[in-house]
Design a protein around this motif. Structure first.
Motif, PDB file in Angstrom:
ATOM      1  N   ASP A  92      43.889  35.922  49.430  1.00 19.76           N
ATOM      2  CA  ASP A  92      44.664  37.034  49.988  1.00 19.76           C
ATOM      3  C   ASP A  92      43.970  38.348  49.620  1.00 19.76           C
ATOM      4  O   ASP A  92      43.872  38.704  48.451  1.00 19.76           O
ATOM      5  N   ALA A  93      43.483  39.080  50.618  1.00 23.80           N
ATOM      6  CA  ALA A  93      42.683  40.286  50.386  1.00 23.80           C
ATOM      7  C   ALA A  93      43.471  41.473  49.844  1.00 23.80           C
ATOM      8  O   ALA A  93      42.888  42.518  49.556  1.00 23.80           O
ATOM      9  N   SER A  94      44.787  41.339  49.658  1.00 23.25           N
ATOM     10  CA  SER A  94      45.561  42.438  49.065  1.00 23.25           C
ATOM     11  C   SER A  94      46.483  41.944  47.956  1.00 23.25           C
ATOM     12  O   SER A  94      47.270  42.716  47.426  1.00 23.25           O
ATOM     13  N   LEU A  95      46.376  40.682  47.589  1.00 27.53           N
ATOM     14  CA  LEU A  95      47.273  40.089  46.576  1.00 27.53           C
ATOM     15  C   LEU A  95      48.729  40.374  46.923  1.00 27.53           C
ATOM     16  O   LEU A  95      49.494  40.840  46.082  1.00 27.53           O
ATOM     17  N   GLU A  96      49.078  40.139  48.172  1.00 28.99           N
ATOM     18  CA  GLU A  96      50.433  40.414  48.661  1.00 28.99           C
ATOM     19  C   GLU A  96      50.823  41.875  48.429  1.00 28.99           C
ATOM     20  O   GLU A  96      51.890  42.192  47.926  1.00 28.99           O
ATOM     21  N   ASP A  97      49.908  42.776  48.778  1.00 31.38           N
ATOM     22  CA  ASP A  97      50.087  44.239  48.714  1.00 31.38           C
ATOM     23  C   ASP A  97      50.183  44.796  47.301  1.00 31.38           C
ATOM     24  O   ASP A  97      50.682  45.906  47.103  1.00 31.38           O
ATOM     25  N   VAL A  98      49.678  44.082  46.304  1.00 32.64           N
ATOM     26  CA  VAL A  98      49.636  44.611  44.936  1.00 32.64           C
ATOM     27  C   VAL A  98      48.508  45.636  44.812  1.00 32.64           C
ATOM     28  O   VAL A  98      48.580  46.556  44.004  1.00 32.64           O
ATOM     29  N   CYS A  99      47.454  45.491  45.633  1.00 34.64           N
ATOM     30  CA  CYS A  99      46.356  46.453  45.634  1.00 34.64           C
ATOM     31  C   CYS A  99      45.899  46.662  47.077  1.00 34.64           C
ATOM     32  O   CYS A  99      46.337  45.946  47.981  1.00 34.64           O
ATOM     33  N   ASP A 100      45.018  47.642  47.284  1.00 37.89           N
ATOM     34  CA  ASP A 100      44.545  47.943  48.633  1.00 37.89           C
ATOM     35  C   ASP A 100      43.565  46.893  49.141  1.00 37.89           C
ATOM     36  O   ASP A 100      43.572  46.545  50.313  1.00 37.89           O
ATOM     37  N   LEU A 101      42.712  46.390  48.257  1.00 39.41           N
ATOM     38  CA  LEU A 101      41.705  45.410  48.642  1.00 39.41           C
ATOM     39  C   LEU A 101      41.340  44.569  47.429  1.00 39.41           C
ATOM     40  O   LEU A 101      41.157  45.097  46.330  1.00 39.41           O
ATOM     41  N   PHE A 102      41.245  43.250  47.610  1.00 32.27           N
ATOM     42  CA  PHE A 102      40.935  42.323  46.525  1.00 32.27           C
ATOM     43  C   PHE A 102      39.913  41.317  47.039  1.00 32.27           C
ATOM     44  O   PHE A 102      40.232  40.486  47.886  1.00 32.27           O
ATOM     45  N   LEU A 103      38.673  41.431  46.539  1.00 30.26           N
ATOM     46  CA  LEU A 103      37.594  40.591  47.061  1.00 30.26           C
ATOM     47  C   LEU A 103      36.724  40.037  45.946  1.00 30.26           C
ATOM     48  O   LEU A 103      36.499  40.700  44.922  1.00 30.26           O
ATOM     49  N   LEU A 104      36.183  38.855  46.169  1.00 30.00           N
ATOM     50  CA  LEU A 104      35.226  38.245  45.264  1.00 30.00           C
ATOM     51  C   LEU A 104      33.908  39.009  45.356  1.00 30.00           C
ATOM     52  O   LEU A 104      33.417  39.263  46.447  1.00 30.00           O
ATOM     53  N   SER A 105      33.340  39.379  44.200  1.00 28.27           N
ATOM     54  CA  SER A 105      32.082  40.126  44.221  1.00 28.27           C
ATOM     55  C   SER A 105      30.929  39.397  43.536  1.00 28.27           C
ATOM     56  O   SER A 105      29.777  39.724  43.774  1.00 28.27           O
ATOM     57  N   GLN A 106      31.222  38.399  42.673  1.00 26.07           N
ATOM     58  CA  GLN A 106      30.141  37.697  41.984  1.00 26.07           C
ATOM     59  C   GLN A 106      30.649  36.391  41.392  1.00 26.07           C
ATOM     60  O   GLN A 106      31.810  36.288  40.988  1.00 26.07           O
ATOM     61  N   THR A 107      29.761  35.386  41.336  1.00 28.88           N
ATOM     62  CA  THR A 107      30.061  34.118  40.683  1.00 28.88           C
ATOM     63  C   THR A 107      28.890  33.764  39.773  1.00 28.88           C
ATOM     64  O   THR A 107      27.732  33.828  40.205  1.00 28.88           O
ATOM     65  N   GLU A 108      29.199  33.423  38.512  1.00 32.75           N
ATOM     66  CA  GLU A 108      28.176  33.039  37.542  1.00 32.75           C
ATOM     67  C   GLU A 108      28.510  31.665  36.976  1.00 32.75           C
ATOM     68  O   GLU A 108      29.682  31.354  36.762  1.00 32.75           O
ATOM     69  N   PHE A 109      27.479  30.881  36.693  1.00 35.17           N
ATOM     70  CA  PHE A 109      27.645  29.551  36.111  1.00 35.17           C
ATOM     71  C   PHE A 109      26.905  29.497  34.790  1.00 35.17           C
ATOM     72  O   PHE A 109      25.813  30.051  34.669  1.00 35.17           O
ATOM     73  N   ALA A 110      27.495  28.810  33.797  1.00 31.89           N
ATOM     74  CA  ALA A 110      26.844  28.651  32.496  1.00 31.89           C
ATOM     75  C   ALA A 110      27.167  27.265  31.952  1.00 31.89           C
ATOM     76  O   ALA A 110      28.273  26.755  32.132  1.00 31.89           O
ATOM     77  N   LEU A 111      26.186  26.689  31.281  1.00 35.14           N
ATOM     78  CA  LEU A 111      26.364  25.376  30.661  1.00 35.14           C
ATOM     79  C   LEU A 111      26.175  25.498  29.160  1.00 35.14           C
ATOM     80  O   LEU A 111      25.369  26.293  28.689  1.00 35.14           O
ATOM     81  N   ASP A 112      26.895  24.681  28.422  1.00 32.95           N
ATOM     82  CA  ASP A 112      26.687  24.535  26.981  1.00 32.95           C
ATOM     83  C   ASP A 112      25.792  23.320  26.810  1.00 32.95           C
ATOM     84  O   ASP A 112      26.228  22.189  27.048  1.00 32.95           O
ATOM     85  N   GLN A 113      24.566  23.538  26.413  1.00 32.93           N
ATOM     86  CA  GLN A 113      23.592  22.452  26.331  1.00 32.93           C
ATOM     87  C   GLN A 113      23.932  21.422  25.261  1.00 32.93           C
ATOM     88  O   GLN A 113      23.483  20.283  25.322  1.00 32.93           O
TER      89      GLN A 113
END
Length: 135
Positions: A92-113
């Motif tokens: 939901d791009a507004s979190l049901e009108d809680v904010c003006d715009l809500f978007l994914l901007s980055q995804t990071e992955f990490a492993l514990d070796q």
């Protein structure tokens, strides 16, 4: 309650519709126990502020949604599934009108070796405005 907390709580409420995940209390610094995985943690990252005339502001709050998983199989597959679950819950791009715009901007992955653990951290940007102050 500030708009930041309102946005964070709206994100948590959407995520809590996902089954199979635990949700440590917001702001906790305790380690997540292995037996309570997978777990999702929501936190603040950065808030950029642009001042407007007459005291109002345009704000961009970046929140992190981190899923920690443990598996004896393909950790990347488990992380990818967690990311897909989170993205589906937060589409939901507004979190049901809680904010003006809500978007994914980055995804990071990490492993514990040293352990069969992984973390996927999604950063979402929430844009909102504050009201100008009266003079």
């Amino acid at each position: 309650m500030t708009q930041r907390i309102t946005i964070r709580d709206a994100v948590l409420n959407k995520l809590k519709t996902l089954s199979g995940y635990t949700f440590p209390p917001p702001g906790t610094t305790e380690e997540i126990e292995s037996k309570k995985l997978p777990a999702i943690v929501v936190g603040f990252a950065v808030e950029n502020i642009e001042h407007e005339m007459h005291g109002g502001t345009e704000r961009q709050l970046d929140l992190t949604v981190a899923a920690v998983v443990k598996t004896s199989g393909d950790v990347y597959a488990a992380l990818d599934q967690a990311a897909a679950d989170i993205e589906r819950a937060l589409q939901d791009a507004s979190l049901e009108d809680v904010c003006d715009l809500f978007l994914l901007s980055q995804t990071e992955f990490a492993l514990d070796q040293d352990h069969p653990l992984g973390e996927v951290r999604l950063t979402y940007s929430a844009k909102y405005s504050t009201e100008p102050t009266d003079f």
